[in-house]
Design a protein around this motif. Structure first.
Motif, PDB file in Angstrom:
ATOM      1  N   GLY A 198     -31.433 -22.019  -7.249  1.00 11.86           N
ATOM      2  CA  GLY A 198     -32.393 -22.897  -6.591  1.00 11.86           C
ATOM      3  C   GLY A 198     -32.123 -24.336  -6.973  1.00 11.86           C
ATOM      4  N   TYR A 199     -31.779 -25.138  -5.964  1.00 17.60           N
ATOM      5  CA  TYR A 199     -31.469 -26.551  -6.180  1.00 17.60           C
ATOM      6  C   TYR A 199     -32.602 -27.421  -5.652  1.00 17.60           C
ATOM      7  N   ASP A 200     -32.896 -28.500  -6.386  1.00 21.09           N
ATOM      8  CA  ASP A 200     -33.911 -29.437  -5.912  1.00 21.09           C
ATOM      9  C   ASP A 200     -33.273 -30.450  -4.961  1.00 21.09           C
ATOM     10  N   THR A 201     -34.075 -31.376  -4.452  1.00 23.37           N
ATOM     11  CA  THR A 201     -33.591 -32.333  -3.455  1.00 23.37           C
ATOM     12  C   THR A 201     -32.587 -33.332  -4.032  1.00 23.37           C
ATOM     13  N   GLU A 202     -32.512 -33.415  -5.356  1.00 23.00           N
ATOM     14  CA  GLU A 202     -31.538 -34.307  -5.995  1.00 23.00           C
ATOM     15  C   GLU A 202     -30.214 -33.607  -6.295  1.00 23.00           C
ATOM     16  N   GLY A 203     -30.133 -32.323  -5.937  1.00 24.50           N
ATOM     17  CA  GLY A 203     -28.903 -31.573  -6.146  1.00 24.50           C
ATOM     18  C   GLY A 203     -28.773 -30.939  -7.519  1.00 24.50           C
ATOM     19  N   ASP A 204     -29.878 -30.881  -8.262  1.00 26.15           N
ATOM     20  CA  ASP A 204     -29.844 -30.260  -9.585  1.00 26.15           C
ATOM     21  C   ASP A 204     -30.263 -28.797  -9.495  1.00 26.15           C
ATOM     22  N   LEU A 205     -29.538 -27.926 -10.201  1.00 25.22           N
ATOM     23  CA  LEU A 205     -29.948 -26.526 -10.301  1.00 25.22           C
ATOM     24  C   LEU A 205     -31.179 -26.473 -11.198  1.00 25.22           C
ATOM     25  N   VAL A 206     -32.291 -26.015 -10.644  1.00 23.61           N
ATOM     26  CA  VAL A 206     -33.543 -26.008 -11.401  1.00 23.61           C
ATOM     27  C   VAL A 206     -34.134 -24.607 -11.565  1.00 23.61           C
ATOM     28  N   ALA A 207     -33.557 -23.600 -10.885  1.00 23.78           N
ATOM     29  CA  ALA A 207     -34.072 -22.239 -10.968  1.00 23.78           C
ATOM     30  C   ALA A 207     -32.935 -21.251 -10.765  1.00 23.78           C
ATOM     31  N   TYR A 208     -32.976 -20.148 -11.533  1.00 27.01           N
ATOM     32  CA  TYR A 208     -31.867 -19.197 -11.482  1.00 27.01           C
ATOM     33  C   TYR A 208     -32.318 -17.804 -11.924  1.00 27.01           C
ATOM     34  N   THR A 209     -31.772 -16.788 -11.260  1.00 28.11           N
ATOM     35  CA  THR A 209     -31.828 -15.396 -11.732  1.00 28.11           C
ATOM     36  C   THR A 209     -30.528 -14.711 -11.347  1.00 28.11           C
TER      37      THR A 209
END
Length: 152
Positions: free
Chosen positions: A53-64
């Motif tokens: 899950g990437y935020d609007t700034e292109g950072d990975l902020v969520a993962y499973t």
């Protein structure tokens, strides 16, 4: 509410950037924040599907990562390495991540019970998604965990 775009990919379809982001987030959360040195590269990533899950700034902020029946627990599908970035905590990112991960697990593997090894302090969080504690508790890398199952 965090604005996150999710994808779910098998290992061989991850880009090098995505793989780097995944490893960095898992190290940030599980090794650095939890002060828990462990061997994260357990070779299970090759057979897992990876929800990013990437935020609007292109950072990975969520993962499973997701596992088919019998790959992590005999007779169950599984969701593991649940991680959210500090950047989005308290903004509903964990709820979005788990909702997406459960949906993907069912889409990929069919309707099976899902078994997880949850950090004990997150028991109520996972119960909100239908997971039920088996009462089986264990220590993993010094952190109390409990086995939980979400019925099919």
């Amino acid at each position: 509410m965090a604005n996150i775009s999710f994808q779910c990919l098998p290992f061989d379809q991850l880009t090098l950037r995505q793989l780097y982001d995944i490893l960095a987030l898992r190290i940030d959360v599980f090794v650095v924040e939890q002060n828990c040195p462990f061997h994260d590269a357990d070779r299970k990533d090759f057979v897992a599907w990876h929800c990013v899950g990437y935020d609007t700034e292109g950072d990975l902020v969520a993962y499973t990562r997701l596992f088919d029946v019998d790959l992590s627990f005999e007779g169950f599908t599984s969701i593991g390495r649940v991680a959210t970035s500090q950047k989005v905590r308290g903004q509903g990112a964990g709820q979005k991540l788990m909702t997406f991960s459960i949906e993907q697990c069912q889409k990929l593997y069919g309707t099976h019970p899902i078994k997880i090894g949850a950090q004990k302090y997150l028991l109520r969080f996972y119960e909100s998604f239908g997971f039920q504690s088996t009462g089986e508790e264990y220590l993993e890398d010094g952190i109390p965990h409990v086995i939980m199952i979400r019925p099919a």
